[in-house]
Write an enzyme that holds these catalytic residues in place. Structure first.
Site, PDB file in Angstrom:
ATOM      1  N   GLU A  21       0.873  -1.175   0.000  1.00  0.00           N
ATOM      2  CA  GLU A  21       0.000   0.000   0.000  1.00  0.00           C
ATOM      3  C   GLU A  21       0.902   1.214   0.000  1.00  0.00           C
ATOM      4  O   GLU A  21       1.532   1.524   1.015  1.00  0.00           O
ATOM      5  CB  GLU A  21      -0.934  -0.018   1.222  1.00  0.00           C
TER       6      GLU A  21
ATOM      7  N   CYS B 295      -2.058   9.050   2.611  1.00  0.00           N
ATOM      8  CA  CYS B 295      -1.598   8.503   1.335  1.00  0.00           C
ATOM      9  C   CYS B 295      -2.586   8.722   0.201  1.00  0.00           C
ATOM     10  O   CYS B 295      -2.179   8.736  -0.964  1.00  0.00           O
ATOM     11  CB  CYS B 295      -1.287   7.012   1.488  1.00  0.00           C
TER      12      CYS B 295
END
Length: 497
Positions: A241, A275
């Site tokens: 990720e 993110c």
């Protein structure tokens, strides 16, 4: 660091560290990890398919952990960030995992039910074929500093639901959070089920060399490549990720207060240190001035006049603050216009105000690297095709945001771009317990959250039970008349040899 990964008959790789590179504390942490890893491997071999009841119990223990220790979590993130409001910790570190655990527990029986498959070979007769989703084993989770509790224990929910055991390596950047995790997890889990590996860079390097049954890393693509290379030596499957430059594309019919507020609401979250945050906005060139005015006028999220201290955390460290300032300085030196929304009195607490950037140089760090801070480039486009070309010139991002009331506009953007997830007329809405969370290409591989997370950390084991299939042996040597007849039916009798 000198990493070597020969396999010597055991279940783990070996790491050689020179005394200059690792302290006694580092070596002690590595030795503890090795012991915990071996203990979890041994425990898994004794219980390779935990019951539904056991899995649900473990999943709900994570819910109970967050419910009991939410004040400890508040204190830990505040200690690491200096400024970190309690509502932010409660919403993003605590409430999310609680809801996630309850949803997974509610659906787990359905997910565990073997799925029958049709279309078996006609020679299989009345045989039954099905897929049973089985545990992989011991899973490592290398979690980041920006959500030090949610990403440490959130994915563990699906890992435990799938029947696995978990070791978490929290980030050394948020040391108080890491120590708090190490202190509260034993209240709910034996170390053979869930435990932590707390330490610095030598421990992190060693962590990715072990022969995990699966490894999750959340962070940046540079370290992600190193993690994946280490895992590849042991053929360990990985979920990465990462992140990237997530764009927000505004159609001309959504240059309005509501759209701007929704975009700024995510940009202000964690002071941009997310993110999937908006990394830049694409606005039609004729709407640029109006858009900037709307952003400047937004008093709810404009980080002014006190730089949003009661709603958003500080930048996590002086090092990360210095990086953001370097990016701004480079853009300004290249001719960019910088508009500050707030006060430039943030040096003591690292609560940098939101900075809008116009005309950022194309090759600058702001336009080529993930920003991860309260800086927002605004980029004009001439046409939607122009905007799409700019998006596609970047690596695939973890998220993409579209603001439009025109279904055709939305469909064209989605059909001509790639990203991990998409939200339409909001930002961050794709992060839901029932939806898979993950990237594509440079922004990552694999997913967690919900049923897809359960599948990610499971092995889909194909099972066939032979029942009343007298012709089945025709597929096995030695081949006889039935086999030849079958081949003749497929390719014509003249082709049988």
């Amino acid at each position: 660091m000198n990493i070597q990964t020969p396999i010597t008959g055991g279940n783990q790789a070996h790491l050689q560290i020179s005394p200059q590179e690792a302290t006694e504390k580092d070596l002690a942490a590595i030795q503890k990890l090795d012991r915990d890893f071996a203990a979890q491997k041994a425990a898994f071999l004794k219980d390779q398919y935990p019951s539904l009841e056991t899995r649900v119990e473990r999943v709900l223990k994570i819910r109970d952990l967050f419910a009991k220790h939410f004040k400890d979590i508040r204190a830990a993130v505040r200690a690491d960030y200096g400024v970190h409001p309690s509502p932010s910790a409660d919403l993003f570190e605590t409430a999310g995992p609680i809801a996630r655990a309850e949803a997974v527990a509610a659906h787990l029986e359905q997910w565990m039910t073997p799925k029958k498959r049709t279309g078996l070979s006609p020679l299989s007769g009345d045989s039954v074929g099905y897929v049973r989703w089985e545990p992989k084993g011991v899973i490592g989770n290398m979690s980041p500093w920006n959500f030090p509790f949610e990403i440490a224990l959130g994915p563990a929910i699906e890992m435990l639901a799938a029947g696995n055991r978990v070791i978490i390596k929290p980030s050394e950047v948020t040391a108080h959070c890491s120590e708090t995790l190490a202190a509260i997890i034993p209240d709910f889990f034996e170390p053979e089920v869930v435990t932590t590996a707390v330490g610095g860079i030598p421990l992190a390097e060693h962590f990715s060399t072990l022969r995990w049954d699966h490894l999750l890393y959340t962070g940046n693509s540079t370290i992600g490549r190193r993690v994946m290379a280490n895992a590849a030596r042991n053929l360990v499957p990985v979920t990465l990720e990462l992140g990237g430059k997530a764009p927000a594309i505004f159609d001309r019919d959504r240059i309005d207060k509501d759209a701007v507020r929704k975009m700024l609401g995510l940009k202000a979250t964690k002071r941009g240190q997310v993110c999937l945050n908006v990394d830049y906005c694409l606005v039609h060139e004729d709407d640029l001035d109006a858009f900037v005015e709307l952003v400047q006028a937004d008093d709810a999220h404009g980080l002014s006049p006190n730089n949003f201290r009661e709603h958003s955390c500080a930048i996590v460290s002086e090092r990360h603050l210095a990086r953001a300032e370097r990016m701004l300085a480079e853009a300004k030196d290249g001719g960019a216009t910088i508009i500050t929304l707030g006060q430039d009195d943030y040096q003591e607490d690292r609560c940098m105000p939101l900075k809008l950037v116009l005309n950022a140089p194309e090759g600058s760090a702001l336009m080529t690297q993930e920003i991860f801070g309260p800086i927002l480039p605004i980029v004009p486009y001439k046409s939607l095709d122009d905007a799409l070309a700019r998006v596609n010139a970047q690596e695939n991002a973890l998220a993409l945001y579209i603001f439009s009331n025109d279904d055709g506009f939305v469909r064209k953007v989605m059909d001509n771009t790639r990203s991990g997830g998409v939200s339409v007329n909001c930002c961050g809405g794709q992060v839901q317990g029932e939806l898979p969370f993950g990237g594509i290409g440079e922004s990552g591989m694999g997913v967690h959250h919900g049923e897809e997370g359960f599948h990610e950390f499971s092995n889909p084991r194909a099972i066939m039970e032979l029942k009343n299939a007298p012709a089945f042996d025709a597929m096995l040597a030695p081949y006889g008349d039935v086999t030849k007849h079958m081949i003749g039916e497929m390719f014509g009798p003249e082709n049988v040899e």
